[in-house]
Design a protein around this motif. Structure first.
Motif, PDB file in Angstrom:
ATOM      1  N   THR A  33      17.706 -28.697 -43.970  1.00  0.00           N
ATOM      2  CA  THR A  33      17.453 -29.738 -42.972  1.00  0.00           C
ATOM      3  C   THR A  33      16.059 -30.326 -43.145  1.00  0.00           C
ATOM      4  O   THR A  33      15.850 -31.531 -42.989  1.00  0.00           O
ATOM      5  N   GLU A  34      15.099 -29.483 -43.475  1.00  0.00           N
ATOM      6  CA  GLU A  34      13.709 -29.913 -43.668  1.00  0.00           C
ATOM      7  C   GLU A  34      12.971 -28.840 -44.452  1.00  0.00           C
ATOM      8  O   GLU A  34      13.355 -27.669 -44.432  1.00  0.00           O
ATOM      9  N   ALA A  35      11.915 -29.232 -45.152  1.00  0.00           N
ATOM     10  CA  ALA A  35      11.075 -28.274 -45.871  1.00  0.00           C
ATOM     11  C   ALA A  35       9.611 -28.528 -45.536  1.00  0.00           C
ATOM     12  O   ALA A  35       9.201 -29.679 -45.346  1.00  0.00           O
ATOM     13  N   ILE A  36       8.843 -27.448 -45.445  1.00  0.00           N
ATOM     14  CA  ILE A  36       7.406 -27.592 -45.236  1.00  0.00           C
ATOM     15  C   ILE A  36       6.654 -26.714 -46.241  1.00  0.00           C
ATOM     16  O   ILE A  36       7.050 -25.577 -46.522  1.00  0.00           O
ATOM     17  N   PHE A  37       5.613 -27.267 -46.811  1.00  0.00           N
ATOM     18  CA  PHE A  37       4.672 -26.518 -47.630  1.00  0.00           C
ATOM     19  C   PHE A  37       3.456 -26.248 -46.748  1.00  0.00           C
ATOM     20  O   PHE A  37       2.902 -27.177 -46.152  1.00  0.00           O
ATOM     21  N   VAL A  38       3.023 -25.004 -46.666  1.00  0.00           N
ATOM     22  CA  VAL A  38       1.864 -24.661 -45.845  1.00  0.00           C
ATOM     23  C   VAL A  38       0.738 -24.201 -46.763  1.00  0.00           C
ATOM     24  O   VAL A  38       0.797 -23.113 -47.345  1.00  0.00           O
ATOM     25  N   ASN A  39      -0.252 -25.064 -46.916  1.00  0.00           N
ATOM     26  CA  ASN A  39      -1.386 -24.774 -47.785  1.00  0.00           C
ATOM     27  C   ASN A  39      -2.427 -23.968 -47.018  1.00  0.00           C
ATOM     28  O   ASN A  39      -3.024 -24.460 -46.072  1.00  0.00           O
ATOM     29  N   ASN A  40      -2.664 -22.745 -47.472  1.00  0.00           N
ATOM     30  CA  ASN A  40      -3.595 -21.851 -46.796  1.00  0.00           C
ATOM     31  C   ASN A  40      -5.020 -22.031 -47.340  1.00  0.00           C
ATOM     32  O   ASN A  40      -5.641 -21.093 -47.806  1.00  0.00           O
ATOM     33  N   ARG A  41      -5.480 -23.283 -47.304  1.00  0.00           N
ATOM     34  CA  ARG A  41      -6.839 -23.622 -47.729  1.00  0.00           C
ATOM     35  C   ARG A  41      -7.082 -23.246 -49.188  1.00  0.00           C
ATOM     36  O   ARG A  41      -8.087 -22.618 -49.547  1.00  0.00           O
ATOM     37  N   SER A  42      -6.171 -23.631 -50.071  1.00  0.00           N
ATOM     38  CA  SER A  42      -6.321 -23.367 -51.502  1.00  0.00           C
ATOM     39  C   SER A  42      -7.608 -23.976 -52.028  1.00  0.00           C
ATOM     40  O   SER A  42      -8.059 -25.029 -51.571  1.00  0.00           O
ATOM     41  N   THR A  43      -8.179 -23.313 -53.034  1.00  0.00           N
ATOM     42  CA  THR A  43      -9.404 -23.821 -53.649  1.00  0.00           C
ATOM     43  C   THR A  43      -9.122 -24.537 -54.966  1.00  0.00           C
ATOM     44  O   THR A  43     -10.048 -25.038 -55.603  1.00  0.00           O
ATOM     45  N   ASP A  44      -7.863 -24.576 -55.378  1.00  0.00           N
ATOM     46  CA  ASP A  44      -7.497 -25.322 -56.580  1.00  0.00           C
ATOM     47  C   ASP A  44      -6.935 -26.681 -56.170  1.00  0.00           C
ATOM     48  O   ASP A  44      -7.074 -27.103 -55.022  1.00  0.00           O
ATOM     49  N   ASP A  45      -6.274 -27.371 -57.095  1.00  0.00           N
ATOM     50  CA  ASP A  45      -5.751 -28.711 -56.803  1.00  0.00           C
ATOM     51  C   ASP A  45      -4.253 -28.680 -56.521  1.00  0.00           C
ATOM     52  O   ASP A  45      -3.549 -29.675 -56.728  1.00  0.00           O
ATOM     53  N   GLY A  46      -3.760 -27.531 -56.056  1.00  0.00           N
ATOM     54  CA  GLY A  46      -2.334 -27.379 -55.808  1.00  0.00           C
ATOM     55  C   GLY A  46      -1.793 -28.331 -54.765  1.00  0.00           C
ATOM     56  O   GLY A  46      -0.655 -28.799 -54.868  1.00  0.00           O
ATOM     57  N   GLU A  47      -2.604 -28.632 -53.767  1.00  0.00           N
ATOM     58  CA  GLU A  47      -2.153 -29.537 -52.708  1.00  0.00           C
ATOM     59  C   GLU A  47      -1.817 -30.916 -53.252  1.00  0.00           C
ATOM     60  O   GLU A  47      -0.742 -31.461 -52.991  1.00  0.00           O
ATOM     61  N   ASN A  48      -2.714 -31.491 -54.034  1.00  0.00           N
ATOM     62  CA  ASN A  48      -2.451 -32.805 -54.630  1.00  0.00           C
ATOM     63  C   ASN A  48      -1.304 -32.739 -55.623  1.00  0.00           C
ATOM     64  O   ASN A  48      -0.503 -33.682 -55.733  1.00  0.00           O
ATOM     65  N   ALA A  49      -1.233 -31.629 -56.346  1.00  0.00           N
ATOM     66  CA  ALA A  49      -0.171 -31.482 -57.352  1.00  0.00           C
ATOM     67  C   ALA A  49       1.209 -31.504 -56.708  1.00  0.00           C
ATOM     68  O   ALA A  49       2.123 -32.176 -57.194  1.00  0.00           O
ATOM     69  N   VAL A  50       1.363 -30.783 -55.594  1.00  0.00           N
ATOM     70  CA  VAL A  50       2.678 -30.732 -54.967  1.00  0.00           C
ATOM     71  C   VAL A  50       3.003 -32.051 -54.276  1.00  0.00           C
ATOM     72  O   VAL A  50       4.178 -32.488 -54.262  1.00  0.00           O
ATOM     73  N   ILE A  51       2.005 -32.729 -53.730  1.00  0.00           N
ATOM     74  CA  ILE A  51       2.252 -34.024 -53.086  1.00  0.00           C
ATOM     75  C   ILE A  51       2.739 -35.037 -54.110  1.00  0.00           C
ATOM     76  O   ILE A  51       3.701 -35.783 -53.867  1.00  0.00           O
ATOM     77  N   GLU A  52       2.103 -35.068 -55.274  1.00  0.00           N
ATOM     78  CA  GLU A  52       2.532 -35.995 -56.326  1.00  0.00           C
ATOM     79  C   GLU A  52       3.941 -35.660 -56.814  1.00  0.00           C
ATOM     80  O   GLU A  52       4.745 -36.558 -57.088  1.00  0.00           O
ATOM     81  N   LYS A  53       4.248 -34.380 -56.902  1.00  0.00           N
ATOM     82  CA  LYS A  53       5.597 -33.974 -57.318  1.00  0.00           C
ATOM     83  C   LYS A  53       6.634 -34.372 -56.276  1.00  0.00           C
ATOM     84  O   LYS A  53       7.715 -34.884 -56.614  1.00  0.00           O
ATOM     85  N   LEU A  54       6.327 -34.191 -55.012  1.00  0.00           N
ATOM     86  CA  LEU A  54       7.263 -34.547 -53.948  1.00  0.00           C
ATOM     87  C   LEU A  54       7.522 -36.048 -53.911  1.00  0.00           C
ATOM     88  O   LEU A  54       8.639 -36.483 -53.596  1.00  0.00           O
TER      89      LEU A  54
END
Length: 263
Positions: A33-54
């Motif tokens: 029904t819905e998906a959420i990614f919860v970023n626990n204050r990562s210090t790498d660039d994973g947040e931007n990487a997953v946003i671009e992939k999505l």
């Protein structure tokens, strides 16, 4: 049809998180029904990487990326997601760790045939007969099986895994928020198992595939093992007192997170 939320906790897994995002477009897609990614204050660039992939994925359901206001730990991120599921009226929440060790498609059979509806939680089990392990040493497999046996003896129920990164919970069982005082650390899943056994909930252990390739483990095995034995000692001494006790090093009234991306 049941409302199913997929929750993906992420912390410093930039290389793996994009592969996990791709899993959402697979066989599980029709049931989400819905998906959420919860970023626990990562210090790498994973947040931007997953946003671009999505942005590039054509998913038939909404996806949100949340960023914790602080580093809450893995258990704290679970509390963020559980609270989200309760507030938004979901029936079930699937947890899939962002390090790409597990495959969410392993839960498709029990969702498709409705088996999951018979249980309060469905827990991925890496050490059952039909599970598949890639990159696990024999000593680690033996160690896990020994602790599974010890837990089984204490809780008097057969335990096949103390905490893989693929689990499914019925939201109705979470609404009392009994888990709020559980550790915000890696021990959160172990406390969840003890709680489900204490409260007499129905548990299904489901064989899954699991791999270690380019992942980095945050688990210090010796200290982790000692802590697990201490947990069991406290649980055995007084189960109700232990399950309802305050286990957090830092007590929080809430676990706020900011929604930074929505698709």
């Amino acid at each position: 049809m049941e409302k199913i939320l997929v929750f993906i906790p992420m912390y410093n897994c930039e290389k793996q998180i994009v592969r996990v995002a791709e899993q959402l477009a697979g066989a599980i897609s029709p049931f989400v029904t819905e998906a959420i990614f919860v970023n626990n204050r990562s210090t790498d660039d994973g947040e931007n990487a997953v946003i671009e992939k999505l942005k590039s994925l054509n998913l038939p359901f909404p996806v949100n990326v949340l960023r914790n206001n602080e580093n809450y730990g893995l258990g704290g991120s679970h509390k963020v997601a559980f609270d989200y599921a309760i507030k938004n009226g979901f029936d079930y929440v699937i947890v899939l760790h962002g390090d790409d060790q597990g495959s969410i498609s392993d839960f498709v059979p029990i969702i498709k045939d409705g088996t999951f509806k018979q249980y309060d939680c469905c827990l991925g089990a890496r050490f059952m007969k039909d599970s598949k392990l890639i990159g696990y040493s024999k000593i680690r497999i033996l160690g896990n099986k020994v602790f599974n046996w010890i837990f089984s003896c204490v809780v008097r129920r057969k335990i096949y895994d103390l905490g893989s990164g693929l689990n499914m919970y019925k939201v109705a069982t979470l609404k009392s928020r009994y888990y709020e005082r559980f550790p915000d650390t890696l021990y959160f899943n172990d406390c969840m198992i003890l709680a489900y056994c204490h409260y007499g909930q129905n548990i299904l252990f489901q064989p899954i595939s699991w791999r270690e390739e380019d992942q980095v483990s945050n688990n210090k095995l010796i200290n982790f093992s000692i802590s697990l034995l201490k947990m069991l000692k406290s649980y055995r001494r007084n189960r109700n007192l232990y399950i309802t006790s305050e286990m957090r090093e830092k007590v929080r009234n809430a676990y706020p997170a900011e929604n930074i991306f929505e698709k």
